[in-house]
Design a protein around this motif. Sequence first.
Motif, short mmCIF file in Angstrom:
data_model
loop_
_atom_site.label_atom_id
_atom_site.label_comp_id
_atom_site.label_asym_id
_atom_site.label_seq_id
_atom_site.Cartn_x
_atom_site.Cartn_y
_atom_site.Cartn_z
N TRP A 1 -19.98 -53.57 21.64
CA TRP A 1 -18.33 -53.06 22.40
C TRP A 1 -17.32 -53.14 21.43
CZ3 TRP A 1 -18.92 -50.50 26.82
CH2 TRP A 1 -20.01 -50.74 27.75
N HIS A 2 -16.42 -52.21 21.35
CA HIS A 2 -15.10 -52.38 20.63
C HIS A 2 -13.88 -51.48 21.29
CE1 HIS A 2 -17.36 -48.81 19.33
NE2 HIS A 2 -16.19 -48.33 18.88
N ASP A 3 -12.69 -52.59 21.27
CA ASP A 3 -11.37 -51.76 21.91
C ASP A 3 -10.37 -52.23 20.88
OD1 ASP A 3 -12.26 -53.93 24.49
OD2 ASP A 3 -10.90 -54.59 22.94
N LEU B 1 -17.33 -48.46 10.95
CA LEU B 1 -16.12 -49.54 10.26
C LEU B 1 -14.80 -48.97 10.13
CD1 LEU B 1 -16.22 -48.66 6.86
CD2 LEU B 1 -18.53 -49.06 7.23
N ARG B 2 -14.10 -50.06 9.91
CA ARG B 2 -12.47 -49.65 9.59
C ARG B 2 -12.19 -50.38 8.30
NH1 ARG B 2 -13.26 -47.09 14.34
NH2 ARG B 2 -14.72 -48.54 15.50
N PHE B 3 -11.59 -49.57 7.51
CA PHE B 3 -10.78 -50.25 6.40
C PHE B 3 -9.22 -49.94 6.61
CE2 PHE B 3 -8.61 -50.04 2.24
CZ PHE B 3 -9.13 -51.06 1.63
N ALA C 1 -10.17 -42.17 24.45
CA ALA C 1 -10.43 -41.22 23.42
C ALA C 1 -9.72 -42.05 22.08
CB ALA C 1 -9.68 -39.85 23.48
N ARG C 2 -9.88 -41.52 20.91
CA ARG C 2 -9.31 -42.38 19.83
C ARG C 2 -8.36 -41.17 19.23
NH1 ARG C 2 -11.17 -46.54 22.28
NH2 ARG C 2 -12.73 -47.70 21.31
N ARG C 3 -7.30 -41.62 18.80
CA ARG C 3 -6.37 -40.71 17.99
C ARG C 3 -6.95 -40.74 16.59
NH1 ARG C 3 -2.30 -43.05 18.63
NH2 ARG C 3 -1.44 -42.15 20.75
N ALA D 1 -12.30 -50.04 25.68
CA ALA D 1 -13.63 -50.57 25.03
C ALA D 1 -14.62 -49.25 25.25
CB ALA D 1 -14.18 -51.55 25.85
N HIS D 2 -15.40 -49.40 24.34
CA HIS D 2 -16.60 -48.24 24.45
C HIS D 2 -17.81 -48.88 23.49
CE1 HIS D 2 -15.03 -44.95 21.60
NE2 HIS D 2 -15.61 -46.16 21.00
N ARG D 3 -19.06 -48.46 23.65
CA ARG D 3 -19.96 -48.43 22.78
C ARG D 3 -20.98 -47.22 22.49
NH1 ARG D 3 -24.13 -52.87 25.11
NH2 ARG D 3 -24.44 -52.01 27.39
N HIS D 4 -21.45 -47.26 21.30
CA HIS D 4 -21.95 -46.21 20.97
C HIS D 4 -23.33 -46.52 19.83
CE1 HIS D 4 -18.77 -46.24 17.91
NE2 HIS D 4 -18.04 -45.85 18.80
N SER D 5 -24.49 -45.64 19.77
CA SER D 5 -25.57 -46.17 19.03
C SER D 5 -24.95 -45.59 17.50
CB SER D 5 -26.94 -45.48 19.23
OG SER D 5 -26.44 -44.03 19.35
FE FE2 Z 1 -15.85 -46.18 18.95
#
Ligand code: FE2
Length: 322
Positions: free
Chosen positions: A143-145, A109-111, A67-69, A101-105
């Motif tokens: 993919w991103h972690d 982006l992150r600043f 998950a993500r916080r 890691a996970h990926r999604h359609s």
């Molecule tokens: Fe994500």
Amino acid sequence: MLENDVMAELDRKLTESNMRGQWKSEAFLSAAIGGPKPGGEAAVWHWDAVMSLMSLAGESMPESLQARRSLIFQNPGLPRGTSHTINMGVQMILPEENAWAHRHSIGALRFIIEGDEKLTTIVDGNHCVMQTGDLVLTPNWSWHDHHNQSGKPAYWLDVLDVPLVLGLNQVFYEPGTAETQPIMDHDLPRGVLRFPWNEAIAGTLSLEVDPELGQCFEYRDPKTGGSCLPTLSCRLVRLPPAFAGALFRTTASSVGFVVRGAGRVHLPGSVLEIAARDAFVIPNWTWHHVSNSSPDTDMVIFMVTDEPVIKALGFLRRESAA
Ligand code: FE2
Ligand code: GTQ
């Protein structure tokens, strides 16, 4: 039978057969003369309030794993989303934490709000360092972690095209099988994944002052010359001391984050006060202008809009008050 009864009977028969007369849409079309109602309300999320809830999230959720916080800013005038096409939120990653890691359609982006050279996102096998003020892309299906080896909590802004992709019913998601990233099975579609802060802020300073926006640096994909993601475009906007932008509206919606300085978003009938690290949303087709309230320091805002989608489909319109 009266005329109205005749029509009511027709409507009833049509409904029974899963049909509907186009004439029923006339009221809807009349209401759209002059354009759509803005999707949701203009709103602001102040950093202090976000941080106190984030501390609570950190205590309640010691590890984020798959998950993500992340705390997503919910527009009070919408069923979901920060704008009707964009989600924005703040993510915290604790020291030594790995977000798997996970990926999604969904494109994201992150600043980086508080980064470090030992804070990284791995995007399709590429190590992207996340230093304060950098922009890192995680395009559709990459993919991103995330990994924090900096020894201190790290914070960044997450911006995603979630409400757009949900509205089109195009969501795909695949969790990775472990903390480490699966081997890549596709080519990197973008020219670049990381835009360093120094280049962006230097970019603003070299630009003429646009009367509506100020000095507006566009983060462009070097491969295509276009927006940094197919669905979202990013800008770093510098408002010189005492700058007040001209009034305008556009059919694109946008979200903003104050990098430094303080000012105001002026709307019909209200004013939002925005200071460093506050986040805000300007819905589509909303008259507004932004001003820097300081006579001697600049104001810098990171902005994301859905303009690439609106433009690609031929819907982009812009009106100036002047
Ligand atoms: Fe994500
Ligand atoms: O960091 O991968 O805020 O997948 C929402 C969805 C962050 C992420 C969010 C996500 C991520």
